[in-house]
Design an enzyme around this catalytic site. Structure first.
Site, PDB file in Angstrom:
ATOM      1  N   LYS A 269       0.844  -1.204   0.000  1.00  0.00           N
ATOM      2  CA  LYS A 269       0.000   0.000   0.000  1.00  0.00           C
ATOM      3  C   LYS A 269       0.876   1.250   0.000  1.00  0.00           C
ATOM      4  O   LYS A 269       1.748   1.411   0.844  1.00  0.00           O
ATOM      5  CB  LYS A 269      -0.911  -0.007   1.244  1.00  0.00           C
ATOM      6  CG  LYS A 269      -1.722   1.285   1.432  1.00  0.00           C
ATOM      7  CD  LYS A 269      -2.688   1.184   2.617  1.00  0.00           C
ATOM      8  CE  LYS A 269      -3.376   2.517   2.906  1.00  0.00           C
ATOM      9  NZ  LYS A 269      -4.286   2.443   4.072  1.00  0.00           N
ATOM     10  N   ASP A 274      -2.829  10.024   3.913  1.00  0.00           N
ATOM     11  CA  ASP A 274      -4.227   9.614   4.032  1.00  0.00           C
ATOM     12  C   ASP A 274      -4.982  10.587   4.931  1.00  0.00           C
ATOM     13  O   ASP A 274      -4.931  10.483   6.158  1.00  0.00           O
ATOM     14  CB  ASP A 274      -4.304   8.183   4.599  1.00  0.00           C
ATOM     15  CG  ASP A 274      -5.744   7.680   4.709  1.00  0.00           C
ATOM     16  OD1 ASP A 274      -6.651   8.342   4.159  1.00  0.00           O
ATOM     17  OD2 ASP A 274      -5.952   6.613   5.338  1.00  0.00           O
ATOM     18  N   LYS A 281     -10.614  12.364   8.268  1.00  0.00           N
ATOM     19  CA  LYS A 281     -10.198  11.928   9.603  1.00  0.00           C
ATOM     20  C   LYS A 281     -10.217  13.105  10.572  1.00  0.00           C
ATOM     21  O   LYS A 281     -10.055  14.250  10.149  1.00  0.00           O
ATOM     22  CB  LYS A 281      -8.757  11.386   9.538  1.00  0.00           C
ATOM     23  CG  LYS A 281      -8.601  10.066   8.830  1.00  0.00           C
ATOM     24  CD  LYS A 281      -7.129   9.652   8.807  1.00  0.00           C
ATOM     25  CE  LYS A 281      -6.934   8.319   8.099  1.00  0.00           C
ATOM     26  NZ  LYS A 281      -7.595   7.190   8.778  1.00  0.00           N
ATOM     27  N   ASP A 292       1.365   6.204   5.613  1.00  0.00           N
ATOM     28  CA  ASP A 292       0.396   5.248   5.094  1.00  0.00           C
ATOM     29  C   ASP A 292       0.890   4.545   3.816  1.00  0.00           C
ATOM     30  O   ASP A 292       0.151   3.802   3.182  1.00  0.00           O
ATOM     31  CB  ASP A 292      -0.951   5.952   4.863  1.00  0.00           C
ATOM     32  CG  ASP A 292      -2.137   5.002   4.998  1.00  0.00           C
ATOM     33  OD1 ASP A 292      -1.980   3.927   5.602  1.00  0.00           O
ATOM     34  OD2 ASP A 292      -3.209   5.343   4.481  1.00  0.00           O
ATOM     35  N   ASP A 351     -12.437   6.740   3.580  1.00  0.00           N
ATOM     36  CA  ASP A 351     -11.233   6.487   4.372  1.00  0.00           C
ATOM     37  C   ASP A 351     -10.787   5.030   4.301  1.00  0.00           C
ATOM     38  O   ASP A 351      -9.695   4.685   4.723  1.00  0.00           O
ATOM     39  CB  ASP A 351     -11.481   6.914   5.828  1.00  0.00           C
ATOM     40  CG  ASP A 351     -10.197   7.109   6.609  1.00  0.00           C
ATOM     41  OD1 ASP A 351      -9.119   7.136   5.981  1.00  0.00           O
ATOM     42  OD2 ASP A 351     -10.269   7.247   7.845  1.00  0.00           O
ATOM     43  N   ARG A 355      -7.687  -0.678   0.740  1.00  0.00           N
ATOM     44  CA  ARG A 355      -8.194  -1.907   0.126  1.00  0.00           C
ATOM     45  C   ARG A 355      -8.573  -1.663  -1.338  1.00  0.00           C
ATOM     46  O   ARG A 355      -8.486  -2.572  -2.160  1.00  0.00           O
ATOM     47  CB  ARG A 355      -9.377  -2.443   0.939  1.00  0.00           C
ATOM     48  CG  ARG A 355     -10.528  -1.483   1.027  1.00  0.00           C
ATOM     49  CD  ARG A 355     -11.501  -1.837   2.151  1.00  0.00           C
ATOM     50  NE  ARG A 355     -11.005  -1.440   3.464  1.00  0.00           N
ATOM     51  CZ  ARG A 355     -11.645  -1.672   4.601  1.00  0.00           C
ATOM     52  NH1 ARG A 355     -12.795  -2.324   4.601  1.00  0.00           N
ATOM     53  NH2 ARG A 355     -11.127  -1.284   5.753  1.00  0.00           N
TER      54      ARG A 355
HETATM   55  N1  BES Z   1      -4.515   4.212   6.881  1.00  0.00           N
HETATM   56  C1  BES Z   1      -5.651   3.875   7.644  1.00  0.00           C
HETATM   57  C2  BES Z   1      -5.388   2.837   8.718  1.00  0.00           C
HETATM   58  C3  BES Z   1      -4.385   3.167   9.792  1.00  0.00           C
HETATM   59  C4  BES Z   1      -4.821   3.526  11.050  1.00  0.00           C
HETATM   60  C5  BES Z   1      -3.041   3.044   9.565  1.00  0.00           C
HETATM   61  C6  BES Z   1      -3.912   3.780  12.042  1.00  0.00           C
HETATM   62  C7  BES Z   1      -2.131   3.306  10.566  1.00  0.00           C
HETATM   63  C8  BES Z   1      -2.567   3.673  11.811  1.00  0.00           C
HETATM   64  C9  BES Z   1      -6.758   3.339   6.732  1.00  0.00           C
HETATM   65  O1  BES Z   1      -6.760   3.844   5.436  1.00  0.00           O
HETATM   66  C10 BES Z   1      -8.055   3.725   7.353  1.00  0.00           C
HETATM   67  O2  BES Z   1      -8.334   4.873   7.403  1.00  0.00           O
HETATM   68  N2  BES Z   1      -8.829   2.736   7.785  1.00  0.00           N
HETATM   69  C11 BES Z   1     -10.078   2.977   8.395  1.00  0.00           C
HETATM   70  C12 BES Z   1     -11.063   2.006   7.818  1.00  0.00           C
HETATM   71  C13 BES Z   1     -12.488   2.281   8.200  1.00  0.00           C
HETATM   72  C14 BES Z   1     -12.981   3.534   7.512  1.00  0.00           C
HETATM   73  C15 BES Z   1     -13.340   1.099   7.805  1.00  0.00           C
HETATM   74  C16 BES Z   1      -9.917   2.771   9.888  1.00  0.00           C
HETATM   75  O3  BES Z   1      -9.175   1.888  10.286  1.00  0.00           O
HETATM   76  O4  BES Z   1     -10.516   3.537  10.647  1.00  0.00           O
HETATM   77 ZN    ZN Z   2      -4.996   4.509   4.723  1.00  0.00          ZN
HETATM   78 MN    MN Z   3      -7.873   5.649   5.288  1.00  0.00          MN
END
Ligand code: BES
Ligand code: ZN
Ligand code: MN
Length: 502
Positions: A269, A274, A281, A292, A351, A355
């Site tokens: 990735k 992000d 966020k 990220d 967010d 994936r």
């Molecule tokens: N990059 C984030 C995940 C992440 C969180 C990486 C903390 C490193 C530290 C990912 O893209 C994300 O935002 N995931 C969301 C998914 C949700 C919207 C289903 C999450 O984990 O909140």
């Molecule tokens: Zn992310």
């Molecule tokens: Mn994200």
């Protein structure tokens, strides 16, 4: 980007401990260790080593450090450091690696020029030699690229790994392998530590060309037009909100004479920042989202090491690189995107972007002929809730392939923990509108993210490493500064090296 940190130069030497000229002689000490093999050490330190051990000022607990002067002319070291490794036996090599890293961090603060690490104790000497080199390099890392002014903790210039004169060639090779892995992990850390404005998708691709290219990897960078020709609607959908165009980084290791199969596909990735996109966020700790792309960095680092080590197996590295930003052209919640595989996705939450881009990248790895897939991604906050910062989540199928990845991680000394892929998670991803939704609700968030990726791996052996909890240290610790850890560079490389055993 400013110049990279100067890594410590690691060399192996066959010598007696007393004959090693250095500023700091590092003596790893195990539990119940009488230091019987180091006659004269106590005398060389004017009794300080014996005193500190007897009074328990120094205890051989992991990463505990005791530094004293070696004033006796019979020993050539200026100072001696005892560093605790804990129990011998299970995990001792991993603790030794960490102890070396912790010592190098301490040595930098003491402005040491040359350290020498003794290989001793009841551990396999080749494994220990490799771990010493890795630990030294990992401990020498610090990101000073964006600080002006003088560095008052300069890197240790040189590290000697000291072993008895037997088995010299084998140990020299182990040290070279360890140095290669440690160096590659440090380059991956620099990529992940780089701020978003200094590492856009375009600059990330340039860095990949330099870093992987230098070890003979063929690097091809697909621009936005090429990505459009491949109809990668998922990657393009994430990139839409950004002023920075996406890139698809494709790295090929095709050693002469390698069999046509297997072809290991490593997918990382590469979200260079992000923000969450329209599903933005919260501000708190959003700055950390510059890392990220740590999965992508791990793949670049691993390709660099795989090239250097001349691994005799074909490997393809793929990093979809993009920002995830809000904007007038950004993908909206509710939008439906069509990926290159033809699958449609309803974007419920912008967010959950990792994936999406990995879906297209997994498809492309299959297109390019990969026979075995592993993806690495800072994918979910949920994996941090599940495993904390202690281990990366490992998903995949079939079981045998997941086990191969787990064993590679074990040999590399990186923690991964197996997680399930029950059909229940597929259910959670159902969409009224499209083939899949991009989120499955709060329960089992790391598992539903993995289930989403599974749909794009088709029938190939596939493993997924969620490194959201392990790629970044929120605070400095003995062996690790605040920031990127280089997680999975060693595991991915080890997996490629072990191709014969999958
Ligand atoms: N990059 C984030 C995940 C992440 C969180 C990486 C903390 C490193 C530290 C990912 O893209 C994300 O935002 N995931 C969301 C998914 C949700 C919207 C289903 C999450 O984990 O909140
Ligand atoms: Zn992310
Ligand atoms: Mn994200």
């Amino acid at each position: 980007m400013p110049e990279t940190w100067k890594d410590t130069v690691v060399e192996g030497v066959a010598a007696k401990p007393q004959d090693v000229e250095c500023d700091l002689l590092v003596v790893p000490v195990f539990e119940d260790d009488q230091l019987d093999d180091l006659a004269g050490l106590d005398e060389a330190t004017d009794g300080e080593v014996g005193r500190a051990r007897a009074s328990r000022e120094f205890r051989p607990k992991p990463n505990e450090l005791f530094v004293t002067r070696a004033g006796n002319a019979a020993w050539k070291a200026a100072r001696v450091a005892l560093v605790g490794v804990g129990r011998s036996g299970d995990g001792a090599v991993d603790r030794f690696r960490t102890a070396c890293a912790a010592t190098l961090r301490a040595a930098r603060r003491r402005r040491v020029g040359t350290v020498a690490v003794l290989l001793r104790g009841d551990v396999d000497s080749a494994q220990a030699a490799r771990a010493a080199a890795e630990g030294v390099l990992l401990g020498s890392h610090a990101d000073r690229r964006f600080k002006s002014g003088e560095d008052d903790e300069p890197p240790v210039g040189r590290a000697l790994v000291v072993f008895p004169s037997s088995a010299t060639a084998e140990l020299a090779r182990a040290i070279a392998v360890g140095s290669t892995l440690g160096e590659a992990a440090n380059r991956a850390r620099e990529l992940a530590d780089a701020p978003g404005n200094e590492l856009s998708p375009r600059l990330f691709a340039e860095q990949a060309e330099t870093l992987a290219g230098a070890s003979g990897i063929a690097v091809e960078v697909l621009d936005e037009a090429a990505i459009e020709r491949l109809q990668m609607g998922l990657l393009l959908g994430v990139a839409r909100g950004s002023a920075e165009p996406p890139r698809l980084i494709v790295m090929r290791h095709e050693p002469a004479g390698a069999p046509r199969e297997p072809v290991l596909g490593l997918i990382g990735k590469g979200v260079t920042f992000d923000s969450g996109g329209i599903s933005i966020k919260p501000a708190d700790r959003m700055e950390q989202m510059k890392h990220d792309m740590a999965g992508g960095a791990a793949v670049v680092g691993a390709m660099r090491a795989i090239g250097r080590l001349a691994v005799p197996t074909r490997v393809i590295g793929i990093v979809p690189a993009t920002e995830n930003m809000p904007g007038g052209r950004a993908t909206r919640p509710g939008d439906v995107l069509t990926g290159a595989s033809g699958k449609t996705v309803e974007v419920i939450n912008t967010d959950a972007e990792g994936r999406l881009i990995l879906g297209d990248a997994l498809w492309y790895a299959r297109e390019l002929g990969a026979t075995h897939l592993v993806d690495v991604a800072t994918l979910t906050g949920a994996v941090v809730i599940a495993l904390g910062h202690a281990a990366s989540g490992l998903f995949g199928r079939p079981h045998g392939w997941v086990e191969s990845v787990q064993q590679a991680a074990e040999r590399a000394g990186e923690r991964v923990w197996p997680m399930p892929l029950y059909p229940d998670y597929d259910e959670q991803l159902r969409s009224e509108t499209a083939d899949l939704g991009n989120i499955g609700g709060r329960p089992g968030g790391a598992c539903t993210a993995a289930a989403f990726l599974k749909a794009f791996a088709a029938d190939l052996p596939w493993a997924h490493l969620d490194i959201a909890g392990t790629a970044w240290a929120d605070e400095a610790s003995a062996a690790q500064p605040k920031g990127a850890t280089g997680a999975m560079v060693r595991t991915l490389t080890e997996l490629a090296v072990a191709a014969g055993s999958w």
